[in-house]
Design an enzyme around this catalytic site. Structure first.
Site, PDB file in Angstrom:
ATOM      1  N   LYS A   1      32.480  41.639  32.927  1.00  0.00           N
ATOM      2  CA  LYS A   1      33.620  41.690  33.848  1.00  0.00           C
ATOM      3  C   LYS A   1      34.203  43.101  33.947  1.00  0.00           C
ATOM      4  CE  LYS A   1      33.399  37.534  35.334  1.00  0.00           C
ATOM      5  NZ  LYS A   1      32.986  37.308  36.748  1.00  0.00           N
TER       6      LYS A   1
ATOM      7  N   TYR B   1      30.718  38.755  27.857  1.00  0.00           N
ATOM      8  CA  TYR B   1      31.478  38.407  29.056  1.00  0.00           C
ATOM      9  C   TYR B   1      32.510  39.487  29.353  1.00  0.00           C
ATOM     10  CZ  TYR B   1      34.004  35.403  32.360  1.00  0.00           C
ATOM     11  OH  TYR B   1      34.607  34.879  33.485  1.00  0.00           O
TER      12      TYR B   1
ATOM     13  N   SER C   1      37.781  39.094  36.061  1.00  0.00           N
ATOM     14  CA  SER C   1      38.376  38.132  35.130  1.00  0.00           C
ATOM     15  C   SER C   1      39.419  38.850  34.299  1.00  0.00           C
ATOM     16  CB  SER C   1      37.301  37.554  34.204  1.00  0.00           C
ATOM     17  OG  SER C   1      37.869  36.801  33.143  1.00  0.00           O
TER      18      SER C   1
END
Length: 258
Positions: free
Chosen positions: A166, A162, A149
């Site tokens: 990633k 998050y 991402s």
């Protein structure tokens, strides 16, 4: 005919990858959990979503499995080898969104959801699929592609977990590619920007945004990406012509990280 195993295939970018690969003549085992998960505050794909995807293509098999379960992914890879004779690409697209708080207030359930599916799921697919990629005779052209991402390269407000997950995917890919040196099998990551998916809707909900379109202003394209645009990068990396690309990231992010 080349064969791929794709996780997170029930909808979004994963489903777009399955559709594009199948349209290019690939056989695909499309994998999705088709159930909701603890720590994930929005509904995931359903069994009927995965079944409808597979029904569009005679050479696609739907397979319900949890990427957190290594035995289930071993079974998915075994299905690909049994039905289609081998595996030429594995795409780790399964991931979830959780967060919405500063890191020091992040709950264990959110952290575990992000890492169990988004990182351990990639690890489990690699353990199941890479041996199958290496079982192909030389000269090999196997491909392992993981969805990272833009969050793997840029800090996002109240999404530190998050970000961390990633980043971990990018590190895993770099290490895997190094382990695969000289085999003919490559490992790469694709980092999307804000893409029109259910996960982006969930991200908007964490920020109390009424319109996901607000995310488009972070990208030079000044629009949200379509899942098919990201899938195009993934599918190109799956192809034999992508032989020079390994141990790195393709930024299909509309300029998010420029």
């Amino acid at each position: 005919m080349r064969t791929a195993v794709v996780t997170g295939a029930g909808r979004g970018i994963g489903a777009a990858v399955v559709n594009q690969l199948a349209g290019e003549g690939w056989s695909v085992v499309a994998v999705d959990i088709c159930a909701d998960l603890p720590g994930v505050k929005y509904p995931l794909a359903r069994r009927e979503d995965l079944a409808a995807l597979a029904a569009k293509w005679p050479q696609v098999r739907d397979f319900v499995a949890d990427v957190r379960d290594p035995d289930a992914l071993q079974e998915a890879v075994a299905l690909a080898e049994r039905e289609f004779g081998g595996v030429d690409a594995a795409v780790a697209a399964a991931a979830v969104m959780a967060g919405g708080k500063p890191l020091w207030k992040t709950e264990d359930g959110d952290w575990d959801a992000l890492f169990d599916t988004g990182v351990r799921g990639v690890f489990n697919l690699a353990r199941a699929a890479v041996p199958a990629l290496l079982r192909r005779p030389e000269p090999r052209s196997g491909r392992f592609v993981a969805l990272a991402s833009a969050a793997g390269h840029k800090g996002l407000w109240h999404l530190a977990g998050y970000n961390a997950a990633k980043h971990a995917v990018v590190g895993l890919i770099r290490g895997l590619a190094t382990d695969l040196r000289g085999t003919g099998v490559t490992a790469t990551a694709v980092s999307p920007g804000s893409t029109r998916t259910a996960m982006l809707d969930a991200t908007a909900a964490l920020y109390d945004l009424e319109d996901v379109q607000e995310f488009s202003q972070h990208q030079l394209a000044e629009r949200l990406l379509a899942p098919e645009e990201v899938a195009a990068a993934v599918c190109w990396l799956c192809g034999e012509q992508a032989s020079a690309i390994t141990g790195t990231v393709v930024h299909a992010d509309g300029g998010f990280t420029a």
